[in-house]
Design an enzyme around this catalytic site. Structure first.
Site, PDB file in Angstrom:
ATOM      1  N   GLU A 294     -16.573  -0.428 136.530  1.00  0.00           N
ATOM      2  CA  GLU A 294     -15.451   0.499 136.371  1.00  0.00           C
ATOM      3  C   GLU A 294     -15.849   1.880 136.850  1.00  0.00           C
ATOM      4  O   GLU A 294     -17.027   2.192 137.013  1.00  0.00           O
ATOM      5  CB  GLU A 294     -14.983   0.546 134.926  1.00  0.00           C
TER       6      GLU A 294
ATOM      7  N   ASP B 221     -18.420   8.261 151.755  1.00  0.00           N
ATOM      8  CA  ASP B 221     -18.989   8.084 150.411  1.00  0.00           C
ATOM      9  C   ASP B 221     -19.998   6.931 150.371  1.00  0.00           C
ATOM     10  O   ASP B 221     -19.952   6.070 149.489  1.00  0.00           O
ATOM     11  CB  ASP B 221     -17.873   7.852 149.379  1.00  0.00           C
TER      12      ASP B 221
ATOM     13  N   PHE C 227     -11.386   5.507 138.988  1.00  0.00           N
ATOM     14  CA  PHE C 227     -10.199   4.878 139.580  1.00  0.00           C
ATOM     15  C   PHE C 227      -9.584   3.800 138.685  1.00  0.00           C
ATOM     16  O   PHE C 227      -8.408   3.507 138.756  1.00  0.00           O
ATOM     17  CB  PHE C 227     -10.566   4.237 140.927  1.00  0.00           C
TER      18      PHE C 227
END
Length: 322
Positions: A3, A120, A6
């Site tokens: 997780e 990223d 987002f």
């Protein structure tokens, strides 16, 4: 399965395809929904041109459920970061780093050819295709330091994920990108950025994979720039001279204002204890250290115009002599 800000990623059974998949369930929030739709657009574009050789994760489908965008992906293994963490941050052997580097550069070359910048790249966003691993004796562990075995992935195959921050090269690229520790100097100095910011991130990632430690463990800009100077060399005066208004405070008389503006004694010490890149590489590699160091120096050049391109890096002797 994981997780983040987002939302969550769940492991699910696809009854139509009869296979396990990973579903990214995005928070019901305008910004995250918008980012998710951009990611879907990018993934579909990549998939359209990919003959399953690009090393980009494959998207199966997507749907909107109760205002949550849900993206269905092929199921992969753990991220390189998770593998390092579960392995007590023991480094990967140089031959494995070479295979990871080759695939990562192939992925980025494919994206750059399509005029896309990932922005990223980090170990969390690089996944092993298979979760399988073997245990091998670890000669570097002293008797009081835990397990005498370390894990190695059975397969070196990887795929890159998380295209939510991916952008086209013709869009105005002046905002801040990349997770802090993998952020290129031109981004910190506000000089604008393009494809080379991905290349800098790859350089940082490869050092981390070969050493087991993050190269620039920091949370502030001036300390980050000082760490770069400590590991590499002084920043070029022309880049410092062109720094934007926000970054001007880090510079004095054409030089980085360090250690005068260090926020604390701890910050000063954190920079001082960093080894030079050459020392770091030689400490963790036996054979091919000279080729690896030369590749890293090409990926971590300050001036983005001088930095190796992805295809140029793939032709480096670190790969061709292996």
């Amino acid at each position: 399965m994981g997780e983040g800000a987002f939302g969550q990623v769940l492991e699910c059974w696809d009854h139509e395809r009869n296979e396990m998949v990973a579903i990214k369930i995005v928070r019901s929030n305008r910004k995250y929904r918008k980012d998710a739709m951009i990611e879907i657009e990018i993934l579909q574009l990549l998939g359209k041109h990919d003959a399953n050789t690009s090393r980009c994760v494959q998207v199966r489908n997507w749907f909107d459920y109760r205002n949550h965008i849900c993206i269905v992906f092929e199921k992969l293994g753990p991220s390189l970061y998770d593998f390092l963490r579960k392995n007590s941050f023991r480094s990967f052997p140089i031959d494995l780093v070479r295979e990871f580097a080759r695939q990562l550069l192939e992925c980025v070359a494919f994206m750059h050819d399509m005029r896309l910048i990932h922005t990223d790249l980090k170990p969390e966003n690089i996944l092993l295709v298979s979760p399988e691993y073997i245990k091998v004796p670890d000669s570097n562990v002293s008797s009081n330091k835990g397990s005498h075995f370390k894990m190695l992935p059975k397969s070196s195959a990887i795929k890159v994920i998380d295209f939510g921050s991916t952008t086209y090269d013709f869009i105005d690229n002046n905002y801040v990108v990349s997770t802090r520790h993998y952020r290129a100097p031109e981004v910190i100095l506000g000089l604008g950025w393009s494809y080379p910011c991905d290349i800098w991130s790859i350089g940082c990632i490869l050092v981390e994979l070969c050493s087991g430690k993050m190269l620039f463990q920091t949370h502030e800009n001036l300390e980050h720039l000082a760490m770069m100077e400590r590991v590499l060399e002084p920043l070029p005066s022309n880049m410092l001279r062109l720094a934007d208004r926000d970054a001007e405070k880090y510079i004095r008389r054409g030089h980085l204002n360090w250690p005068e503006s260090a926020t604390s004694r701890e910050s000063f010490k954190a920079v001082l204890k960093l080894p030079r890149l050459q020392t770091l590489v030689m400490e963790h590699t036996d054979h091919s250290s000279a080729d690896f160091l030369d590749l890293l120096q090409g990926l971590l050049r300050y001036d983005p115009g001088d930095r190796l391109g992805a295809r140029e890096a793939l032709a480096h002797c670190f790969f061709t002599r292996s």
